[in-house]
Motif scaffolding. Structure first.
Motif, PDB file in Angstrom:
ATOM      1  N   LYS A  76      -1.604   9.900   9.591  1.00 27.76           N
ATOM      2  CA  LYS A  76      -0.972   9.557  10.869  1.00 27.76           C
ATOM      3  C   LYS A  76      -1.715   8.418  11.559  1.00 27.76           C
ATOM      4  O   LYS A  76      -1.113   7.418  11.985  1.00 27.76           O
ATOM      5  N   HIS A  77      -3.053   8.546  11.670  1.00 24.48           N
ATOM      6  CA  HIS A  77      -3.841   7.529  12.371  1.00 24.48           C
ATOM      7  C   HIS A  77      -3.906   6.225  11.577  1.00 24.48           C
ATOM      8  O   HIS A  77      -3.884   5.143  12.169  1.00 24.48           O
ATOM      9  N   ALA A  87      -2.598   2.684  13.044  1.00 29.26           N
ATOM     10  CA  ALA A  87      -3.509   1.537  13.123  1.00 29.26           C
ATOM     11  C   ALA A  87      -2.965   0.357  12.322  1.00 29.26           C
ATOM     12  O   ALA A  87      -3.026  -0.799  12.765  1.00 29.26           O
ATOM     13  N   THR A  88      -2.422   0.651  11.150  1.00 27.06           N
ATOM     14  CA  THR A  88      -1.856  -0.411  10.310  1.00 27.06           C
ATOM     15  C   THR A  88      -0.646  -1.057  10.981  1.00 27.06           C
ATOM     16  O   THR A  88      -0.464  -2.280  10.913  1.00 27.06           O
ATOM     17  N   ARG A 147      -8.016   2.916  19.552  1.00 25.15           N
ATOM     18  CA  ARG A 147      -8.138   4.367  19.555  1.00 25.15           C
ATOM     19  C   ARG A 147      -7.686   4.959  18.225  1.00 25.15           C
ATOM     20  O   ARG A 147      -8.342   5.829  17.646  1.00 25.15           O
ATOM     21  N   GLU A 148      -6.543   4.456  17.697  1.00 25.61           N
ATOM     22  CA  GLU A 148      -6.042   4.944  16.411  1.00 25.61           C
ATOM     23  C   GLU A 148      -7.020   4.602  15.280  1.00 25.61           C
ATOM     24  O   GLU A 148      -7.262   5.411  14.385  1.00 25.61           O
ATOM     25  N   ALA A 155     -13.094   8.279  12.044  1.00 26.43           N
ATOM     26  CA  ALA A 155     -13.775   9.555  12.293  1.00 26.43           C
ATOM     27  C   ALA A 155     -13.264  10.646  11.358  1.00 26.43           C
ATOM     28  O   ALA A 155     -14.043  11.418  10.782  1.00 26.43           O
ATOM     29  N   LYS A 156     -11.940  10.733  11.205  1.00 29.67           N
ATOM     30  CA  LYS A 156     -11.358  11.766  10.337  1.00 29.67           C
ATOM     31  C   LYS A 156     -11.737  11.537   8.875  1.00 29.67           C
ATOM     32  O   LYS A 156     -12.004  12.494   8.131  1.00 29.67           O
ATOM     33  N   GLU A 157     -11.754  10.277   8.449  1.00 35.21           N
ATOM     34  CA  GLU A 157     -12.141   9.982   7.070  1.00 35.21           C
ATOM     35  C   GLU A 157     -13.607  10.319   6.821  1.00 35.21           C
ATOM     36  O   GLU A 157     -13.971  10.746   5.723  1.00 35.21           O
ATOM     37  N   LYS A 158     -14.441  10.160   7.832  1.00 36.36           N
ATOM     38  CA  LYS A 158     -15.853  10.505   7.694  1.00 36.36           C
ATOM     39  C   LYS A 158     -16.017  12.011   7.487  1.00 36.36           C
ATOM     40  O   LYS A 158     -16.815  12.460   6.655  1.00 36.36           O
ATOM     41  N   ILE A 159     -15.244  12.795   8.255  1.00 38.89           N
ATOM     42  CA  ILE A 159     -15.273  14.250   8.093  1.00 38.89           C
ATOM     43  C   ILE A 159     -14.828  14.627   6.686  1.00 38.89           C
ATOM     44  O   ILE A 159     -15.437  15.464   6.012  1.00 38.89           O
TER      45      ILE A 159
END
Length: 320
Positions: A156-157, A161-162, A183-184, A190-194
């Motif tokens: 989604k993010h 962003a794209t 923000r996106e 952040a989500k990819e890091k998790i």
């Protein structure tokens, strides 16, 4: 207090002696909410005034309330890391929470603390530790259901962003559009890091469980690439040769070396109880991010929560 004006629209701000409150609406939602940032006092007289002021504030108007910040109080002695604990202050804190019908939102460590202190069956120290670790795994599994949508959130993010990047190539973005884009992008990273950290941990576990098979597989591939023919039954012969080599090394290092007799002093040390410091030093010497053990937890868990689990762990070592 800082907020994103494209998400939260503030219509009122209230400054109290020990709190700052903002009221408003979330974009796209007509429900009014209030966010209260608090900093609790350190004396009994001020604490009484602090709780009374907050209770009047929360009862002033029916809406959704979010209280955050530093209350400078705990609900029980288990939450206090140092010896200083005031039961009267804890009672005042709990009374305020109950009277205002607030719901405590548990964070990761709070979930573990509550799970560790759940009632358990059995009295043998090793069984106690095992059952408490099982309780933690069960509670964390319930809590981690929120992370099951991690992949969907990343998609989604990343798409949002794209899309903004595509728009930015055709025209200049407005300030509010640029904020949305950033923000996106930030959420995407952040989500990819998790997700990356989760995959790293799973990879370590998989290597622990399948290391022998993987080693045999890659060894076979390397021999094939070198053009070496691998006869049938080669691996048992290789393993036998490896065992014989280890045995010869063991004989040279240990059996042919006079290590002397164990003295009475050495015997007393070896047979003595494990001290808490000794156990803690052993835990600290282990790598935090290594693969989990049979209990499902790596050493970072034991290091971070030693203050909570050390009592039961020491009892288990004493029993052993």
């Amino acid at each position: 207090m800082v907020w994103d004006p494209t998400i939260f629209k503030v219509n009122q701000a209230i400054e109290g002696e020990f709190h700052l409150t903002i009221k408003g609406f979330v974009e796209g939602n007509n429900t009014e909410i209030a966010v209260v940032n608090v900093y609790g006092p350190h004396t009994t007289a001020k604490k009484i005034r602090f709780w009374n002021d907050l209770e009047v504030l929360l009862n002033f108007r029916e809406m959704s309330w979010l209280l955050c910040g530093d209350f400078n109080d705990v609900r029980s002695q288990l939450e206090r890391f140092n010896p200083t604990f005031n039961q009267n202050w804890a009672n005042m804190f709990n009374k305020f929470i109950n009277s205002t019908r607030l719901i405590e939102v548990l964070l990761g460590e709070d979930i573990v603390v509550n799970a560790w202190n759940l009632p358990i069956l059995g009295s043998r120290p090793d069984c106690v530790v095992r059952n408490k670790l099982t309780n933690i795994r069960c509670e964390l599994k319930k809590h981690s259901q929120v992370l099951n949508i991690l992949e969907e959130q990343i998609l989604k993010h990343s798409k949002a962003a794209t899309d903004w990047e595509s728009i930015a190539e055709s025209r200049t973005l407005y300030d509010d559009e640029r904020l949305l884009w950033l923000r996106e992008k930030k959420q995407w990273i952040a989500k990819e890091k998790i997700q990356t950290n989760m995959w790293k941990q799973k990879a370590r576990v998989k290597w622990t469980l399948e290391g022998v098979e993987n080693s045999k597989f890659f060894f076979t591939i390397s021999l094939k690439e070198e053009g070496t023919k691998i006869p049938s039954g080669a691996f048992p012969l290789m393993e036998l040769g490896l065992r014989n080599h280890k045995l010869s090394v063991f004989k040279v290092c240990y059996l042919d070396f006079d290590i002397g007799r164990v003295t009475i002093e050495d015997y007393l040390v070896l047979e003595g109880k494990f001290s808490e410091d000794e156990i803690w030093e052993a835990i600290k010497s282990c790598g935090s991010s290594k693969a989990q053990g049979p209990d499902g937890f790596n050493m970072k868990f034991y290091k971070k929560l030693w203050w909570l689990i050390k009592g039961d762990i020491v009892k288990m070592f004493d029993w052993f």
